[in-house]
Enzyme design. Structure first.
Site, short mmCIF file in Angstrom:
data_model
loop_
_atom_site.label_atom_id
_atom_site.label_comp_id
_atom_site.label_asym_id
_atom_site.label_seq_id
_atom_site.Cartn_x
_atom_site.Cartn_y
_atom_site.Cartn_z
CB SER A 350 103.29 -21.18 59.17
OG SER A 350 103.58 -20.04 58.43
CG ASP A 361 116.36 -19.55 68.31
OD1 ASP A 361 116.44 -20.76 68.61
OD2 ASP A 361 116.27 -19.16 67.12
CE LYS A 375 103.62 -22.16 54.36
NZ LYS A 375 104.04 -20.76 54.59
#
Length: 445
Positions: A350, A361, A375
């Site tokens: 999560s 990224d 998740k």
């Protein structure tokens, strides 16, 4: 519903870490609970309303809801058929049920059943007491045994992710990967909600709880008696390692975590850190705005992530109609310009995955370890008029690159399994931690 016989538990143990989990943790977007044990901190939910949505103050939606009910197809809670069937069941209970009835439990079971009918392990009902307890768990301390507990969704087993160092759980001898088969007189069945089991493990300081566990390699179950205590939620710890590499361990994301994390980063930089290892292993998640504040502290507001088209994007959420509900961008004007590695494993879930994915990224960090939990959905906790609450899945989130990680996880750049000999250790020394050593190797190189 099944009890967990010795044979079943032993067979399932070998696949526990490889299967899908639902962790009841310290909770966030959360997934795991710390059995104060702790618990997700249950509030690993991402509220799009600036806090928990309070349905007790809502009235404008009533007319719209009534309209939707009257026009919807399928199961209708207001139909005469449902009312008649409910009355029929109630009559049979009143006439034939042998034991005394607990009216409060029966009432709560109705509301719980509504949420169970959604067939979503993350959408749940909380009694007033459970909700109040959940809110307490987001503070700096709680009362319980001090262990993170998870559920294997495929097998239905509930197991110990890790006892906290120095906690009653550790002192009593509880180990990572112990499978809980009973809590005092409560025998665990495969259909039990994790929150329900955790609620039985928790308790007041000075009280005792006995856990019956299956431990791989043992011939029979073990009974472990634990005296509950006040557990301090030390969510962030840090130190300087050799070669001026800073090490930060983040246990979960609660109210105080962002501040502690930024203090750790600042302190290590002031000491001359040449790189950072950020350890998100076994982190079940927590409060999403907290992790976004931490990521914002690391990312340059003017940077553009790989796969993104606009600068500073951290997270985007979309509803079931694929419409953007919210977009969160960098805004604090701060960045950290150091080589970094993030350590993860299958229990990193999560909010921990948001942190890892964002740094990946933006090419700020390499990822070492094993694929994360996966998740990628958002829950909102909504308080009801009587003080109870529901937590309900409302959206899916997407990383800056646009990646959807739900049921996929974040893959590491360098896959390294923790050595088998270390998997039941509560405390792993840095020099024997092969995953950490791999992270250090990439920084030092």
């Amino acid at each position: 519903m099944r009890k967990l016989p010795h044979k079943f538990v032993k067979k399932s143990m070998h696949g526990v870490l490889a299967m899908s989990l639902i962790m009841s943790a310290f909770t966030g977007c959360g997934v795991s609970q710390t059995a104060a044990t702790s618990g997700e901190p249950e509030k690993d939910s991402f509220s799009l309303y600036g806090g928990d949505k309070d349905e007790s103050d809502e009235s404008a939606h009533d007319e719209e809801s009534d309209s939707m009910d009257s026009n919807s197809e399928g199961f209708d809670t207001k139909s005469g058929e449902v009312a008649d069937k409910t009355a029929e069941i109630e009559k049979l209970i009143d006439n034939y049920f042998y034991f005394d009835q607990d009216d409060e439990k029966r009432e709560e079971s109705y509301y719980d059943g509504i949420m169970r009918g959604l067939d979503d392990p993350y959408s749940v009902y909380y009694t007033k007491k459970e909700y109040e307890k959940m809110m307490e768990d987001d503070s700096g301390s709680f009362e319980g045994i001090g262990a993170t507990v998870s559920k294997n969704l495929n097998q239905g087993t509930i197991y110990i992710v890790k006892p906290l160092e120095g906690s009653p759980a550790e002192k009593a001898g509880l180990l990572p990967n112990d499978i809980v088969v009973a809590v005092d007189d409560l025998e665990i069945t495969t259909d039990m909600e994790l929150d329900y089991v955790v609620d039985h493990i928790r308790g007041e300081k000075g009280s005792t709880v006995t856990l019956k566990v299956y431990r791989e390699g043992e011939e029979d179950f073990l009974s472990i008696k634990i005296v509950r205590d006040t557990i301090e939620n030390k969510t962030v710890e840090y130190e300087m390692l050799d070669n001026n590499i800073g090490y930060i361990k983040v246990e979960q994301f609660i109210d105080n975590t962002a501040g502690l994390y930024k203090e750790a980063v600042d302190s290590l930089q002031s000491q001359g850190a040449k790189g950072l290892v950020i350890d998100m292993r076994d982190n079940p998640g927590g409060i999403v705005p907290v992790v976004l504040e931490m990521v914002d502290y690391m990312v340059d507001d003017e940077a553009i992530a790989e796969g993104a088209t606009e600068k500073g994007l951290l997270l985007e959420t979309k509803n079931k109609d694929d419409k953007v509900m919210d977009r969160i961008d960098c805004s604090d004007g701060h960045k950290v310009d150091l080589p970094m590695v993030v350590l993860v494993n299958g229990n990193s879930a999560s909010a921990a995955e948001i942190f890892t994915g964002c740094l990946r990224d933006y090419k700020l960090a390499k990822v070492v370890g094993t694929t994360t939990y996966g998740k990628g959905i958002v829950q909102s906790v909504m308080k009801l008029s009587d003080g109870s609450a529901i937590k309900i899945t409302i959206a899916k989130y997407f990383l800056p690159s646009g990646d959807d990680i739900h049921k996929k996880g974040v893959d590491p750049d360098f896959e390294v399994e923790l050595d088998e000999s270390l998997r039941q250790k509560v405390t792993i020394e840095h020099d024997e931690d092969n995953q950490l050593q791999e992270a250090l190797k990439h920084l030092n190189d």
